[in-house]
Design a protein around this motif. Structure first.
Motif, PDB file in Angstrom:
ATOM      1  N   LEU A 156      47.283  38.414  34.872  1.00  0.00           N
ATOM      2  CA  LEU A 156      46.204  38.821  35.758  1.00  0.00           C
ATOM      3  C   LEU A 156      45.158  39.602  34.969  1.00  0.00           C
ATOM      4  CD1 LEU A 156      48.133  40.022  38.948  1.00  0.00           C
ATOM      5  CD2 LEU A 156      47.099  37.800  38.502  1.00  0.00           C
ATOM      6  N   THR A 157      43.923  39.435  35.342  1.00  0.00           N
ATOM      7  CA  THR A 157      42.839  40.134  34.664  1.00  0.00           C
ATOM      8  C   THR A 157      42.749  41.569  35.176  1.00  0.00           C
ATOM      9  OG1 THR A 157      41.184  39.519  36.312  1.00  0.00           O
ATOM     10  CG2 THR A 157      41.571  37.971  34.482  1.00  0.00           C
ATOM     11  N   LYS A 158      42.003  42.370  34.479  1.00  0.00           N
ATOM     12  CA  LYS A 158      41.792  43.758  34.878  1.00  0.00           C
ATOM     13  C   LYS A 158      41.123  43.828  36.239  1.00  0.00           C
ATOM     14  CE  LYS A 158      39.571  48.038  33.366  1.00  0.00           C
ATOM     15  NZ  LYS A 158      38.752  48.689  32.310  1.00  0.00           N
ATOM     16  N   GLU A 159      40.168  42.916  36.494  1.00  0.00           N
ATOM     17  CA  GLU A 159      39.466  42.901  37.775  1.00  0.00           C
ATOM     18  C   GLU A 159      40.406  42.552  38.921  1.00  0.00           C
ATOM     19  OE1 GLU A 159      38.433  41.478  35.037  1.00  0.00           O
ATOM     20  OE2 GLU A 159      36.754  42.825  34.555  1.00  0.00           O
ATOM     21  N   GLN A 160      41.338  41.626  38.651  1.00  0.00           N
ATOM     22  CA  GLN A 160      42.288  41.246  39.694  1.00  0.00           C
ATOM     23  C   GLN A 160      43.225  42.404  40.041  1.00  0.00           C
ATOM     24  OE1 GLN A 160      43.909  37.800  37.772  1.00  0.00           O
ATOM     25  NE2 GLN A 160      42.673  36.379  38.994  1.00  0.00           N
ATOM     26  N   ARG A 161      43.692  43.119  39.043  1.00  0.00           N
ATOM     27  CA  ARG A 161      44.592  44.252  39.304  1.00  0.00           C
ATOM     28  C   ARG A 161      43.863  45.412  39.976  1.00  0.00           C
ATOM     29  NH1 ARG A 161      49.531  43.575  37.403  1.00  0.00           N
ATOM     30  NH2 ARG A 161      49.911  42.187  35.630  1.00  0.00           N
ATOM     31  N   ALA A 162      42.545  45.437  39.873  1.00  0.00           N
ATOM     32  CA  ALA A 162      41.762  46.524  40.465  1.00  0.00           C
ATOM     33  C   ALA A 162      41.429  46.288  41.927  1.00  0.00           C
ATOM     34  CB  ALA A 162      40.474  46.717  39.669  1.00  0.00           C
ATOM     35  N   VAL A 163      41.822  45.134  42.483  1.00  0.00           N
ATOM     36  CA  VAL A 163      41.537  44.849  43.896  1.00  0.00           C
ATOM     37  C   VAL A 163      42.280  45.857  44.782  1.00  0.00           C
ATOM     38  CG1 VAL A 163      41.847  43.175  45.756  1.00  0.00           C
ATOM     39  CG2 VAL A 163      41.101  42.416  43.498  1.00  0.00           C
TER      40      VAL A 163
ATOM     41  N   PRO B  40      35.712  56.214  45.224  1.00  0.00           N
ATOM     42  CA  PRO B  40      37.149  56.111  44.974  1.00  0.00           C
ATOM     43  C   PRO B  40      37.604  54.651  44.918  1.00  0.00           C
ATOM     44  CG  PRO B  40      36.711  57.761  46.655  1.00  0.00           C
ATOM     45  CD  PRO B  40      35.419  57.041  46.412  1.00  0.00           C
ATOM     46  N   THR B  41      38.678  54.406  44.207  1.00  0.00           N
ATOM     47  CA  THR B  41      39.253  53.059  44.097  1.00  0.00           C
ATOM     48  C   THR B  41      40.662  53.065  44.674  1.00  0.00           C
ATOM     49  OG1 THR B  41      40.085  53.517  41.870  1.00  0.00           O
ATOM     50  CG2 THR B  41      37.878  52.529  42.051  1.00  0.00           C
ATOM     51  N   PHE B  42      41.108  51.891  45.083  1.00  0.00           N
ATOM     52  CA  PHE B  42      42.416  51.759  45.734  1.00  0.00           C
ATOM     53  C   PHE B  42      43.157  50.557  45.147  1.00  0.00           C
ATOM     54  CE2 PHE B  42      39.477  53.827  48.570  1.00  0.00           C
ATOM     55  CZ  PHE B  42      40.197  54.908  49.064  1.00  0.00           C
ATOM     56  N   SER B  43      43.281  50.528  43.851  1.00  0.00           N
ATOM     57  CA  SER B  43      43.829  49.360  43.166  1.00  0.00           C
ATOM     58  C   SER B  43      45.315  49.190  43.437  1.00  0.00           C
ATOM     59  CB  SER B  43      43.597  49.494  41.656  1.00  0.00           C
ATOM     60  OG  SER B  43      44.253  50.643  41.165  1.00  0.00           O
TER      61      SER B  43
ATOM     62  N   GLY C  88      36.040  55.200  40.746  1.00  0.00           N
ATOM     63  CA  GLY C  88      35.140  54.422  39.908  1.00  0.00           C
ATOM     64  C   GLY C  88      33.855  55.181  39.638  1.00  0.00           C
ATOM     65  N   GLU C  89      32.860  54.460  39.213  1.00  0.00           N
ATOM     66  CA  GLU C  89      31.588  55.099  38.892  1.00  0.00           C
ATOM     67  C   GLU C  89      30.903  55.646  40.139  1.00  0.00           C
ATOM     68  OE1 GLU C  89      29.170  52.354  36.796  1.00  0.00           O
ATOM     69  OE2 GLU C  89      30.509  52.200  35.066  1.00  0.00           O
TER      70      GLU C  89
END
Length: 651
Positions: free
Chosen positions: A119-126, A102-105, A98-99
């Motif tokens: 599902l929203t983009k935010e939900q899939r990014a959890v 690191p992300t672990f979606s 991410g900005e």
């Protein structure tokens, strides 16, 4: 059925290369970048074998084997493959960042309960625990790969890319470790609560009372309870620490599927770089992952509600997490490894006999005859120890094992005095007296205690013979252990089998010329009422005498001094091992010698088969090595080679 792991792995690599590389360039495909779990798994298909198996190395073009290069020809030749992997790994690190961190979606691993919803983009990014753990493995493999490859290339652009990838990988590794800590949770349960009763029934399986379940739970998880409650790294709340120290409470611990709600953020140590991965707020309201079991209201871990909103969680927190330092940190919980206490050692433990109850029934003459036959071999064994460095005298202790496990035809008060008198008449002293039931249960008088024999069973590591295919169930299920390959089952007679494949003999692993095959029965009866075999208990007996067994770091069957003039009327009133001679050398020794009747020869052959496949705690072995080397004595590396036997004729 034949298993060819090398060929199978090369075929997997070939399929991955054909699917993922298009003209030497990596193609993430339609689903690439949508799930860090899936992308990491895909890369690990290549990178994990390449860093764990020497024959599959890709970090040194000069050592890449030809069949490996052929399997990966879609990814380039041996000189191109490492560079292409660096490029692909860099893309992965960039895609899943991410900005700020690191992300672990989980990405498309998530699905709504209602198929009609999206599902929203935010939900899939959890982030999910699978992504954290997978990233730890991938990052460690990547760092190992880069460490070697950096010394094999001279191109400035490649070296710069390697440095950038190293930094990104280190950051992701730290982030993943932090997130794993913040996903760990503990739930303390009152036995009288509904959840406590459900857990008690689950553990007891209808065979144990609530009191027995609690006693066994306390014994089995005493060390784990101490580790969790005292760990600074995990950062457990003080109220949970107090509850954990109450041994009348049950507890559960483990990882949620995402960050636990309310998990504290990582602290930054001065001068260390701490990446804030995993700081995304956790969403709460998950149902328990096992059906039919209610989740306590105070145990909230990350989850998605049907409408995508978060549910409130009470103030009480059941979470763990703590400071983690930056790249290069070695994560280790020292309190999770109980200290292995040392034991004193003699040079030799000399067993003067092992008699069944039936032998004692024959009377004093049988005992006098036994020790008269043993005496010359005791002298020979003592002389066999030889002289020690610096003129030191050898430390030799004697012991005697009484069978009170398979039968109890007499009492200690009736049996032991004539035994000691017969030994003394032959000029022998029994320093230590042991009960065979102690090799089954460390405290035979308390059946709620964990079985010593069962703990050794869990340490068995079967040696797979050549050509084995994994068809036979493990020893923990069958109760049989072998020193080779059994004769194949399911064959027919020669008259009914037109192929001629009628029968194959068993074979010993590592046989010299001809096989001496043995199949050893370790126990009989159902699992909850096992009767351990004489051979298996004798194996435990040897490990105890060699000082190689521990229970959570503590020595087992430590001899208890016996100063009383009389012996008890019940066997369970007598400690498993008693020291009869206050001046005796230590019970445990660098080596053992057992003088036994010839009828025990097949039993002791089975003992050697078992000892050859027991995994002993490395620290216990290290202590023996250090102590013996300090005395100028060489102890055989193999445990089985530390045992010896004498089978006198007519004994």
């Amino acid at each position: 059925m034949q298993i060819k792991p090398r060929q199978n792995l090369l075929e997997v690599w070939q399929a991955v290369a054909r699917h993922s590389f298009d003209g030497g360039e990596w193609d993430w495909g339609e689903w690439g970048g949508r799930s860090s779990v899936a992308d990491a798994e895909r890369l690990l298909c290549l990178l994990y074998p390449a860093t764990e198996i020497t024959a599959f190395r890709l970090d040194d073009p000069d050592t890449t084997q030809r069949d490996v290069e052929r399997a990966l020809r879609s990814a380039g030749d041996s000189s191109e493959i490492p560079g292409n992997l660096v490029k692909v790994l860099s893309e992965f690190m960039e895609q899943h960042r991410g900005e700020e961190s690191p992300t672990f979606s989980g990405g498309y691993y998530f699905a709504p309960e209602d198929p009609r919803q999206e599902l929203t983009k935010e939900q899939r990014a959890v982030g999910v625990v699978d992504a954290y753990s997978m990233s730890v493995t991938l990052c460690l493999a990547t760092l190992g790969f880069l460490k070697v490859y950096r010394g094999k290339t001279q191109r400035a652009s490649t070296l710069a890319q390697i440095d950038r990838l190293w930094d990104a990988t280190s950051a992701r590794l730290t982030a993943a470790m932090v997130s794993l800590l913040r996903s760990f949770t503990v739930n303390v349960v009152d036995v009288s609560s509904d959840q406590g009763q459900a857990l008690t029934r689950l553990l007891g399986q209808g065979r144990l009372s609530e009191r027995q379940v609690l006693q066994r739970f306390q014994e089995r998880f005493k060390a784990l309870r101490a580790v969790i409650s005292e760990s600074v790294t995990l950062g457990l709340d003080s109220d949970i620490t107090d509850e954990l120290r109450n041994e009348n409470r049950l507890f559960e611990c483990g990882w949620a599927w995402s960050l636990v709600k309310g998990a504290p953020a990582a602290r930054q140590d001065p001068g260390a770089v701490v990446h804030s991965a995993g700081t995304r707020p956790a969403v709460a309201g998950t149902p328990h992952h096992r059906r039919g079991r209610a989740r306590p209201s105070h145990r909230q871990c990350g989850d998605l509600a049907e409408d995508g909103r978060t549910r409130p969680a009470p103030d009480r927190r059941q979470v763990l997490g703590a400071a983690v330092s930056g790249p290069g940190t070695v994560f280790r919980e020292t309190s999770a490894q109980p200290a292995t206490k040392s034991v004193p050692f003699s040079h030799l433990s000399l067993e003067l006999g092992h008699l069944y109850m039936e032998d004692f029934v024959e009377g004093p003459d049988r005992l006098r005859g036994h020790f008269a036959a043993v005496r010359p071999w005791v002298d020979a064994a003592r002389a066999g120890v030889g002289s020690l460095p610096a003129g030191k005298r050898p430390r030799i202790s004697t012991c005697f094992l009484i069978d009170d496990y398979f039968s109890r035809l007499s009492t200690p008060a009736e049996l032991i005095p004539p035994l000691l008198a017969a030994a003394a008449e032959a000029g022998l002293t029994i320093d230590y007296l042991a009960r065979e039931s102690g090799c089954a249960v460390s405290q035979p008088g308390r059946r709620d205690r964990a079985e010593l024999a069962e703990s050794v069973l869990h340490r068995l590591v079967e040696s797979p013979p050549p050509g084995s295919n994994g068809f036979r169930p493990p020893v923990s299920r069958t109760g049989w252990l072998t020193n080779g390959r059994r004769a194949p089952s399911g064959r027919t007679s020669a008259a009914l089998d037109a192929t001629g494949a009628v029968w194959e003999p068993p074979s010993e692993t590592g046989a010299r010329g001809h096989s001496v095959f043995m199949d050893v029965e370790l126990w009989s009866g159902p699992e909850d009422e096992r009767t351990w075999s004489c051979a298996f208990l004798a194996s435990v007996w040897q490990l105890v005498r060699l000082g190689l067994l521990r229970d959570n770091g503590e020595p087992v069957l430590t001899p208890a001094p016996w100063d009383a003039k009389e012996f008890p009327a019940e066997w369970d009133a007598l400690p498993p091992v008693v020291r009869l001679n206050p001046l005796a050398a230590p019970f445990t020794a660098y080596a053992t010698c057992s003088i036994l009747p010839a009828r025990f020869l097949p039993v002791e052959h089975a003992v050697r088969v078992i000892l050859d496949q027991v995994h002993v705690e490395p620290e216990a072995l290290r202590q023996v090595t250090v102590r013996s080397q300090g005395e100028g004595i060489t102890v055989p590396a193999a445990v089985v080679d530390r045992t010896s036997y004498v089978f006198p004729p007519g004994l």
